[in-house]
Design a protein around this motif. Structure first.
Motif, mmCIF file in Angstrom:
data_model
loop_
_atom_site.group_PDB
_atom_site.id
_atom_site.type_symbol
_atom_site.label_atom_id
_atom_site.label_comp_id
_atom_site.label_asym_id
_atom_site.label_seq_id
_atom_site.Cartn_x
_atom_site.Cartn_y
_atom_site.Cartn_z
ATOM 1 N N THR A 19 0.863 -1.187 0.000
ATOM 2 C CA THR A 19 0.000 0.000 0.000
ATOM 3 C C THR A 19 0.898 1.235 0.000
ATOM 4 O O THR A 19 2.037 1.189 0.481
ATOM 5 C CB THR A 19 -0.913 0.053 1.237
ATOM 6 O OG1 THR A 19 -0.094 0.099 2.416
ATOM 7 C CG2 THR A 19 -1.828 -1.153 1.303
ATOM 8 N N PHE A 20 0.375 2.325 -0.530
ATOM 9 C CA PHE A 20 1.146 3.566 -0.569
ATOM 10 C C PHE A 20 1.056 4.282 0.782
ATOM 11 O O PHE A 20 -0.024 4.334 1.386
ATOM 12 C CB PHE A 20 0.630 4.480 -1.678
ATOM 13 C CG PHE A 20 1.143 4.122 -3.037
ATOM 14 C CD1 PHE A 20 2.153 4.865 -3.628
ATOM 15 C CD2 PHE A 20 0.626 3.037 -3.719
ATOM 16 C CE1 PHE A 20 2.634 4.534 -4.884
ATOM 17 C CE2 PHE A 20 1.095 2.696 -4.975
ATOM 18 C CZ PHE A 20 2.118 3.452 -5.561
ATOM 19 N N PRO A 21 2.176 4.839 1.250
ATOM 20 C CA PRO A 21 2.122 5.658 2.474
ATOM 21 C C PRO A 21 1.190 6.848 2.294
ATOM 22 O O PRO A 21 1.005 7.346 1.172
ATOM 23 C CB PRO A 21 3.572 6.124 2.644
ATOM 24 C CG PRO A 21 4.397 5.168 1.845
ATOM 25 C CD PRO A 21 3.540 4.748 0.698
ATOM 26 N N GLU A 22 0.606 7.322 3.391
ATOM 27 C CA GLU A 22 -0.294 8.470 3.314
ATOM 28 C C GLU A 22 0.435 9.700 2.795
ATOM 29 O O GLU A 22 -0.129 10.489 2.036
ATOM 30 C CB GLU A 22 -0.894 8.764 4.696
ATOM 31 C CG GLU A 22 -1.958 7.763 5.115
ATOM 32 C CD GLU A 22 -2.640 8.183 6.400
ATOM 33 O OE1 GLU A 22 -2.457 9.356 6.825
ATOM 34 O OE2 GLU A 22 -3.366 7.360 6.978
ATOM 35 N N ASN A 23 1.688 9.877 3.220
ATOM 36 C CA ASN A 23 2.462 11.028 2.769
ATOM 37 C C ASN A 23 3.788 10.527 2.205
ATOM 38 O O ASN A 23 4.803 10.476 2.897
ATOM 39 C CB ASN A 23 2.694 12.009 3.909
ATOM 40 C CG ASN A 23 3.170 13.372 3.405
ATOM 41 O OD1 ASN A 23 3.817 13.465 2.356
ATOM 42 N ND2 ASN A 23 2.854 14.425 4.145
ATOM 43 N N LEU A 24 3.767 10.118 0.942
ATOM 44 C CA LEU A 24 4.968 9.580 0.311
ATOM 45 C C LEU A 24 6.056 10.638 0.193
ATOM 46 O O LEU A 24 7.253 10.316 0.208
ATOM 47 C CB LEU A 24 4.620 9.018 -1.073
ATOM 48 C CG LEU A 24 5.719 8.275 -1.822
ATOM 49 C CD1 LEU A 24 6.309 7.147 -0.981
ATOM 50 C CD2 LEU A 24 5.199 7.726 -3.146
ATOM 51 N N PHE A 25 5.660 11.904 0.095
ATOM 52 C CA PHE A 25 6.648 12.979 -0.021
ATOM 53 C C PHE A 25 7.502 13.060 1.246
ATOM 54 O O PHE A 25 8.727 13.222 1.168
ATOM 55 C CB PHE A 25 5.957 14.316 -0.278
ATOM 56 C CG PHE A 25 6.906 15.454 -0.490
ATOM 57 C CD1 PHE A 25 7.598 15.605 -1.689
ATOM 58 C CD2 PHE A 25 7.134 16.383 0.527
ATOM 59 C CE1 PHE A 25 8.492 16.651 -1.874
ATOM 60 C CE2 PHE A 25 8.019 17.430 0.345
ATOM 61 C CZ PHE A 25 8.706 17.568 -0.859
ATOM 62 N N ILE A 26 6.870 12.932 2.407
ATOM 63 C CA ILE A 26 7.614 12.981 3.675
ATOM 64 C C ILE A 26 8.384 11.677 3.890
ATOM 65 O O ILE A 26 9.586 11.687 4.180
ATOM 66 C CB ILE A 26 6.657 13.237 4.860
ATOM 67 C CG1 ILE A 26 5.994 14.608 4.718
ATOM 68 C CG2 ILE A 26 7.408 13.123 6.184
ATOM 69 C CD1 ILE A 26 6.958 15.778 4.759
ATOM 70 N N ASN A 27 7.723 10.556 3.732
ATOM 71 C CA ASN A 27 8.378 9.255 3.939
ATOM 72 C C ASN A 27 9.489 8.996 2.928
ATOM 73 O O ASN A 27 10.387 8.191 3.172
ATOM 74 C CB ASN A 27 7.341 8.137 3.845
ATOM 75 C CG ASN A 27 6.403 8.100 5.029
ATOM 76 O OD1 ASN A 27 6.227 9.102 5.716
ATOM 77 N ND2 ASN A 27 5.771 6.957 5.262
ATOM 78 N N GLY A 28 9.386 9.683 1.779
ATOM 79 C CA GLY A 28 10.340 9.444 0.703
ATOM 80 C C GLY A 28 11.678 10.126 0.864
ATOM 81 O O GLY A 28 12.578 9.914 0.032
ATOM 82 N N LYS A 29 11.851 10.912 1.908
ATOM 83 C CA LYS A 29 13.157 11.567 2.150
ATOM 84 C C LYS A 29 14.061 10.598 2.909
ATOM 85 O O LYS A 29 14.374 10.771 4.089
ATOM 86 C CB LYS A 29 12.953 12.873 2.926
ATOM 87 C CG LYS A 29 12.135 13.895 2.147
ATOM 88 C CD LYS A 29 11.897 15.169 2.954
ATOM 89 C CE LYS A 29 11.092 16.185 2.149
ATOM 90 N NZ LYS A 29 10.829 17.442 2.915
#
Length: 321
Positions: A147-157
Motif C-alpha cells: 500500500t502507498f504511504p499516506e504522505n509519500l513525499f515525507i516518507n520518501g526523504k
C-alpha cells in the motif's frame, strides 16, 4: 608301445595347443561383442537422451542496480533480481545493489515524481496494480501486501536509511544487505507504512529484522534477529558519519554519470565490457539480450496453444505445433 606312447604324447600336445587357440577365439569374439554393444549404446544415447545439440551460452557480465526504498518500482526490480540472482550467477553474471537517493536524481535532472503530474497520477494506480500483481509474492511465497504511504513525499526523504544501508553494505556480508534491504522495503510499503526517516523508527526496524528474512511469516517476532543491539547502535552511528554520507553521495553521483533520472536505474555490462543503461522494473528482457543470456520474451499464443507452457516450450520438447 613306442607307437602307443608316441600317439599318447601327440594327443596330449594337440590338446595343450588347442586350449590357447580356443581361448584366443573366445577373447576375439568377446572383444567384437563389446565393441558392437558400445557402438549401439552410444548411438541410442545420442538419439533418445540428447534430442538436440546443447547450445553454448556466453558467460560473464554484471548488473548494477541503483535503487531507493521510497521507489515502488525499485522494490519490484529488487524482488525480480533477488529471485533470478542464482540463475544469473550460473551464467557468470553478478548483481550489485546500490542504495541511491531518488530525490537527488529528480532534482539534478529536473524529473518530477509521477503523482505530481495529473495525467501520470491518474494512470499510476493501474500500472502499479499490474506490476505488483506480476511479482505476486515475496521470495518465500508469501503474497505481496503493498500500500502507498499516506504522505509519500515525507516518507520518501530516505537519506538516513540509505546511509544505514551503505554502512551495512560496507561492514557485513552481502546476504545481510539483501535481507535488510528486503525488510526495509517491506516495512516502507506494507501497512502501517512506517516512516523510516525518523531515527527511532529506523532503529526499531533494524532491531526487528529476522535472520534469513525472505518475506513475512506468522512467527517473525520469535525468530532470531539479524542484528544485535550493539550492531544496530553501530549502524545508526554510521548513518550519521561522514564516511557513509559520502558513500551515498558518491553512489548517487555515479548513477547520474550513468544517465539516471529515476529509480530503479540499471547499468548492465556484458562479457565484452560494454555497458548500457536501462530504466524501470520491466526492462529485464532488454537487459538479458544485452548480456547475451537465453530468455523467453513476451509472446502472444495462437488459439489452441498450451496457455501454461506456450509455443516455445512445445517446440523445444518436440511437441507437435
Amino acid at each position: 608301445m613306442r607307437g602307443g606312447g608316441t600317439w599318447g604324447m601327440s594327443q596330449a600336445s594337440y590338446t595343450n595347443l588347442q586350449l590357447p587357440i580356443s581361448h584366443c577365439f573366445s577373447s576375439l569374439y568377446l572383444y567384437v561383442y563389446i565393441s558392437v554393444y558400445l557402438c549401439v549404446s552410444v548411438s541410442l544415447l545420442k538419439r533418445f537422451i540428447v534430442p538436440y545439440p546443447c547450445k553454448t551460452v556466453k558467460m560473464g557480465g554484471k548488473i548494477d542496480c541503483y535503487l531507493d526504498i521510497a521507489s515502488l518500482y525499485s522494490y519490484l526490480a529488487y524482488l525480480d533480481l533477488l529471485r533470478n540472482r542464482p540463475i544469473l550467477a550460473s551464467h557468470g553474471v553478478t548483481v550489485e545493489f546500490h542504495p541511491t537517493f531518488l530525490g537527488a536524481l529528480n532534482q539534478a535532472t529536473g524529473n518530477k515524481p509521477p503523482w505530481t503530474l495529473p495525467a501520470k497520477a491518474a494512470h499510476g494506480p493501474f500500472d502499479a496494480a499490474r506490476s505488483i500483481a506480476r511479482q505476486g509474492t515475496y521470495p518465500n511465497g508469501s503474497p505481496l501486501n503493498i500500500t502507498f504511504p499516506e504522505n509519500l513525499f515525507i516518507n520518501g526523504k530516505t537519506i538516513l536509511p540509505l546511509r544505514a544501508l551503505h554502512c551495512i553494505k560496507s561492514k557485513f556480508p552481502p546476504e545481510t544487505l539483501d535481507q535488510t534491504l528486503l525488510y526495509l522495503f517491506h516495512i516502507f510499503w506494507s501497512p502501517p507504512n512506517l516512516n523510516l526517516t525518523v531515527p527511532e523508527n529506523l532503529k526499531s526496524t533494524l532491531l526487528a529484522v529476522p535472520e534469513g528474512f525472505s518475506g513475512p511469516t506468522a512467527n517473525d517476532e520469535k525468530k532470531k534477529k539479524l542484528f544485535s543491539a550493539e550492531q544496530v547502535e553501530e549502524i545508526m552511528k554510521g548513518a550519521q558519519a561522514e564516511e557513509f554520507k559520502g558513500k551515498l553521495k558518491k553512489t548517487t553521483d555515479e548513477a547520474l554519470e550513468r544517465g539516471a533520472y529515476g529509480a530503479p536505474w540499471i547499468w548492465a555490462t556484458n562479457d565484452k565490457g560494454e555497458g548500457e543503461p536501462f530504466f524501470g522494473s520491466d526492462r529485464f528482457h532488454f537487459v538479458y539480450k544485452h548480456l547475451g543470456l537465453p530468455y523467453r520474451d513476451v509472446e502472444v499464443l495462437a488459439n489452441g496453444d498450451d496457455p501454461k507452457w506456450g509455443k516455445l516450450w512445445r517446440k523445444e520438447n518436440g511437441a507437435k505445433l
